[in-house]
Design a protein around this motif. Sequence first.
Motif, mmCIF file in Angstrom:
data_model
loop_
_atom_site.group_PDB
_atom_site.id
_atom_site.type_symbol
_atom_site.label_atom_id
_atom_site.label_comp_id
_atom_site.label_asym_id
_atom_site.label_seq_id
_atom_site.Cartn_x
_atom_site.Cartn_y
_atom_site.Cartn_z
ATOM 1 N N ALA A 51 0.835 -1.202 0.000
ATOM 2 C CA ALA A 51 0.000 0.000 0.000
ATOM 3 C C ALA A 51 0.870 1.252 0.000
ATOM 4 O O ALA A 51 0.607 2.215 -0.741
ATOM 5 C CB ALA A 51 -0.934 -0.004 1.206
ATOM 6 N N ALA A 52 1.930 1.237 0.833
ATOM 7 C CA ALA A 52 2.831 2.389 0.890
ATOM 8 C C ALA A 52 3.590 2.555 -0.421
ATOM 9 O O ALA A 52 3.790 3.681 -0.898
ATOM 10 C CB ALA A 52 3.806 2.238 2.056
ATOM 11 N N ALA A 53 4.011 1.449 -1.032
ATOM 12 C CA ALA A 53 4.747 1.524 -2.297
ATOM 13 C C ALA A 53 3.881 2.132 -3.395
ATOM 14 O O ALA A 53 4.348 2.967 -4.185
ATOM 15 C CB ALA A 53 5.236 0.142 -2.705
ATOM 16 N N ALA A 54 2.628 1.713 -3.465
ATOM 17 C CA ALA A 54 1.724 2.271 -4.478
ATOM 18 C C ALA A 54 1.523 3.770 -4.259
ATOM 19 O O ALA A 54 1.567 4.564 -5.214
ATOM 20 C CB ALA A 54 0.389 1.538 -4.447
ATOM 21 N N ALA A 55 1.304 4.176 -3.019
ATOM 22 C CA ALA A 55 1.109 5.600 -2.725
ATOM 23 C C ALA A 55 2.386 6.398 -3.017
ATOM 24 O O ALA A 55 2.331 7.506 -3.558
ATOM 25 C CB ALA A 55 0.697 5.779 -1.272
ATOM 26 N N MET A 56 3.531 5.833 -2.669
ATOM 27 C CA MET A 56 4.814 6.511 -2.851
ATOM 28 C C MET A 56 5.119 6.751 -4.325
ATOM 29 O O MET A 56 5.540 7.851 -4.716
ATOM 30 C CB MET A 56 5.930 5.688 -2.221
ATOM 31 C CG MET A 56 7.326 6.246 -2.453
ATOM 32 S SD MET A 56 8.623 5.289 -1.629
ATOM 33 C CE MET A 56 8.654 3.792 -2.670
ATOM 34 N N ILE A 57 4.911 5.743 -5.176
ATOM 35 C CA ILE A 57 5.258 5.861 -6.588
ATOM 36 C C ILE A 57 4.147 6.532 -7.381
ATOM 37 O O ILE A 57 4.392 7.471 -8.154
ATOM 38 C CB ILE A 57 5.564 4.471 -7.184
ATOM 39 C CG1 ILE A 57 6.769 3.835 -6.471
ATOM 40 C CG2 ILE A 57 5.819 4.597 -8.694
ATOM 41 C CD1 ILE A 57 8.077 4.583 -6.626
ATOM 42 N N GLN A 58 2.917 6.098 -7.213
ATOM 43 C CA GLN A 58 1.854 6.563 -8.096
ATOM 44 C C GLN A 58 1.292 7.923 -7.715
ATOM 45 O O GLN A 58 0.830 8.659 -8.592
ATOM 46 C CB GLN A 58 0.746 5.519 -8.137
ATOM 47 C CG GLN A 58 1.232 4.203 -8.733
ATOM 48 C CD GLN A 58 0.170 3.138 -8.812
ATOM 49 O OE1 GLN A 58 -0.713 3.063 -7.959
ATOM 50 N NE2 GLN A 58 0.255 2.301 -9.834
#
Length: 215
Positions: A51-58
């Motif tokens: 979830a954090a990776a998606a928010a961080m990149i996208q």
Amino acid sequence: MERSVAVLDRRSGHRSVSGGELRFAAASVVKVNVLVALLLREERLTTEDTAAAAAMIQASDNDAASALWQRIGGAAGLAEVNRGLGLRDTVPDPAWGRTMTTAADQIRLLEVLVDAESPLGQAEQRYALELMEGVREDQRWGVGALAGDGETAAVKNGWTPRDADGGKWTVNSIGRISGPRRDLLVAVLTSGHPTLADGIRVVARQSAFLSSGAR
């Protein structure tokens, strides 16, 4: 205003770098480096990680980036990963956005996402690229705007005003353009812009020039 640009044409093998001696604050393009470090350091990502990776990149969410920064061990953890990746000119900072890097190192980082000899597995590479392909529309300028018909853009941009530059803006764009005709890795790092809009215009011009020259 300073700029450094680099491109790798993966079809021909041609690699070009201009301003290669210059280092720039990475701003949010460091988030790709953080994602790679996370994938290399963790055998399995948790639900919270993904979830954090998606928010961080996208969405370029800074709180998500800070959480994953701690997860990888901060500046020391990123430095350890980068030594293994050969990113010799990237210097992590405890404040992740102040990490210093070069256009050439950003191309090396992008190669980790696409090369068969990468320390990342194919599933991990595909996961990272899919996140970059899903960056929200208002953050798809620069490299993200270069994809033509039948092509895919995987992009991450970064932007920040810097006290060290008297409040002027650092604006960066990195990514991959791939399709039937070409497969390019592109990095554009710039600083010294009076406004964010000025920086975005310069990055757009530089990205388009690199892209057209590599057709």
